[in-house]
Design an enzyme around this catalytic site. Structure first.
Site, mmCIF file in Angstrom:
data_model
loop_
_atom_site.group_PDB
_atom_site.id
_atom_site.type_symbol
_atom_site.label_atom_id
_atom_site.label_comp_id
_atom_site.label_asym_id
_atom_site.label_seq_id
_atom_site.Cartn_x
_atom_site.Cartn_y
_atom_site.Cartn_z
ATOM 1 C CD GLU A 129 12.538 4.499 15.509
ATOM 2 O OE1 GLU A 129 12.686 4.078 14.358
ATOM 3 O OE2 GLU A 129 11.451 4.712 16.045
ATOM 4 N NE ARG A 159 -2.253 -1.263 3.517
ATOM 5 C CZ ARG A 159 -2.643 -2.322 4.219
ATOM 6 N NH1 ARG A 159 -3.782 -2.899 3.942
ATOM 7 N NH2 ARG A 159 -1.939 -2.776 5.235
ATOM 8 C CB ILE A 160 3.215 2.700 2.499
ATOM 9 C CG1 ILE A 160 2.142 2.658 3.599
ATOM 10 C CG2 ILE A 160 4.071 3.960 2.620
ATOM 11 C CD1 ILE A 160 2.679 2.526 5.018
ATOM 12 C CB SER A 197 9.686 0.578 6.050
ATOM 13 O OG SER A 197 11.060 0.425 5.765
ATOM 14 N NE ARG A 198 8.067 -0.878 12.536
ATOM 15 C CZ ARG A 198 7.061 -0.018 12.328
ATOM 16 N NH1 ARG A 198 7.276 1.105 11.653
ATOM 17 N NH2 ARG A 198 5.865 -0.258 12.808
ATOM 18 C CG ASP A 224 9.876 8.549 9.690
ATOM 19 O OD1 ASP A 224 9.871 9.563 10.418
ATOM 20 O OD2 ASP A 224 8.969 7.697 9.724
ATOM 21 C CG HIS A 232 9.049 6.094 13.762
ATOM 22 N ND1 HIS A 232 9.398 4.853 14.221
ATOM 23 C CD2 HIS A 232 8.014 5.879 12.894
ATOM 24 C CE1 HIS A 232 8.630 3.927 13.662
ATOM 25 N NE2 HIS A 232 7.773 4.529 12.858
ATOM 26 C CB ILE A 233 7.253 12.443 12.273
ATOM 27 C CG1 ILE A 233 8.293 12.895 11.219
ATOM 28 C CG2 ILE A 233 7.713 12.783 13.677
ATOM 29 C CD1 ILE A 233 8.451 14.395 11.100
ATOM 30 C CB ALA A 234 6.415 8.274 8.050
ATOM 31 C CB SER A 235 1.894 7.524 10.621
ATOM 32 O OG SER A 235 2.322 7.483 11.961
HETATM 33 C C1 DGY Z 1 3.304 2.195 11.903
HETATM 34 O O1 DGY Z 1 2.104 2.391 12.119
HETATM 35 O O2 DGY Z 1 3.771 1.063 11.777
HETATM 36 C C2 DGY Z 1 4.160 3.390 11.740
HETATM 37 O O3 DGY Z 1 5.504 3.113 11.802
HETATM 38 C C3 DGY Z 1 3.790 4.478 12.723
HETATM 39 O O4 DGY Z 1 4.247 5.656 12.157
#
Ligand code: DGY
Length: 377
Positions: A300, A173-174, A270-271, A295, A318-321
């Site tokens: 972390e 999706r992303i 992602s991670r 990100d 870690h602010i992508a969302s």
């Molecule tokens: C998630 O939901 O997995 C994201 O990393 C949070 O930003």
């Protein structure tokens, strides 16, 4: 009284739900209160350790909304089970911090929050791409440092993406949303690696190619590569969108970095452990025109030694969302997962999670990752 002094909502609720961090918005609270839950929210921003979470859950806890920063392994899930727990939801779409097999053995459904992070996360990946390629952070520091003495022909030159090649590793999706933004926005060709073909994405790019051709412009193309290496060699920018599991840990290592163009851009939203961060630091030192947008980080919240000193790396926490709509939506989904399971509702099978984001929600748990294994579908 619990030493952590949690915020308590709906104290008379008959089901006790522990939430390990305050979440944004109010809709999620309404969902749990309407399901008859007493909500106990741990205060503060400190990442909670397992002992503290076990204390919070106490002797009786029906469900938990937890964070991606917490290790929900067999110990923690066992403590939830021992307290009578029947539901857990991660406040995240990713669930690499949860031992889903252990949860399944304990018959605890595990929820996650898909469908509301897609565009938001892809937008941040695009922001990192351009911040890195056009050296936005470096240039900002230069301005604030009073170093700008007038326009110069060679000041902060970066890379043009228009018409070049975007690489995506993990075209779910992303990854697909990021690809569309780059291909349609900047007329880039695309190369991707994924275990499965993304036929919808390929069709979208083919349609866009047809449209461009009708306008008398060159087509854009989309190619599914046979290997990660092929993507790294071909692309001018590579964005990582895989899940984290043993097969993707250190997917990007020193040897693979060497395959990339010396002036390529690498983006990770992602991670962190997908990149060998020490190898990345070494590579960025040797290749000052290679640029990176991160990100997420391998350990972390720490960063590998040297990373923060590199001008060719843009780093965000870690602010992508982190848009209001997404983070409030994630809260609604996590709450609806826990409330749905506790009320014995089935798992949502009608596609899309928008009906859970405001007002009265469907009588279903929106997303349970071990639904099949637990026979909930
Ligand atoms: C998630 O939901 O997995 C994201 O990393 C949070 O930003």
């Amino acid at each position: 009284m619990n030493p952590l002094n949690p915020t308590i909502l709906n104290p008379e609720g008959s089901l006790r739900v522990v939430v390990t961090k305050e979440l944004p918005g109010d809709h999620w609270k309404q969902i749990l209160i309407q399901a008859g839950c007493r909500i106990e929210i741990a205060p503060g921003t400190k990442i909670l350790d397992q002992a503290t979470i076990i204390d919070l859950m106490g002797e009786r806890c029906d469900g938990v909304i937890g964070q991606l920063t917490e290790a929900w392994d067999a110990t923690l899930l066992g403590a939830l089970k021992a307290a009578g727990g029947r539901a857990y939801s991660n406040y995240a779409v990713g669930f690499n911090n949860v031992d889903v097999d252990a949860a399944t053995r304990l018959a605890i459904p595990v929820g996650n929050t898909p469908g509301v992070l897609t565009e938001t996360t892809a937008e941040l990946a695009v922001a990192l791409t351009f911040s890195a390629s056009r050296r936005v952070v470096e240039a900002d520091r230069y301005m604030r440092g009073g170093q700008f003495t007038g326009w110069l022909p060679t000041l902060f030159m970066g890379q043009l993406f228009h018409g070049k090649t975007v690489g995506v590793i993990g075209a779910g999706r992303i990854g697909a949303a990021y690809a569309r933004m780059m291909v349609e926005g900047h007329k880039m060709n695309m190369v991707y690696y994924d275990l499965y073909p993304n036929e919808a994405l390929e069709a979208t790019i083919a349609d866009y190619g047809d449209f461009l051709e009708k306008q008398g412009e060159p087509r854009v193309t989309c190619h599914r590569a046979a290997t990660v290496e092929e993507v790294l060699e071909a692309a001018d920018v590579v964005s990582l969108h895989t899940v984290l599991d043993p097969s993707t840990t250190h997917l990007i290592n020193g040897d693979r970095l060497k395959l990339m163009k010396p002036n390529a851009i690498l983006v990770n939203s992602s991670r962190g452990p997908i990149i060998d961060e020490q190898a990345l630091v070494a590579h960025c030192r040797q290749h000052p025109d290679f640029r990176v947008g991160l990100d997420v980080f391998e350990k972390e919240p720490e960063m590998a030694p040297g990373l923060a000193e590199l001008d060719n790396v843009v780093i965000v926490p870690h602010i992508a969302s982190a848009t209001v709509w997404t983070r409030e939506g994630m809260a609604s989904l996590a709450a609806a997962n826990v409330a749905g399971v506790l009320q014995g509702y089935p798992v949502w099978d009608q596609g899309g999670v928008l009906p859970f984001l405001e007002g009265a929600t469907p009588e279903a748990a929106p997303s349970i990752v071990n639904a099949e294994a637990l026979g909930l579908r």
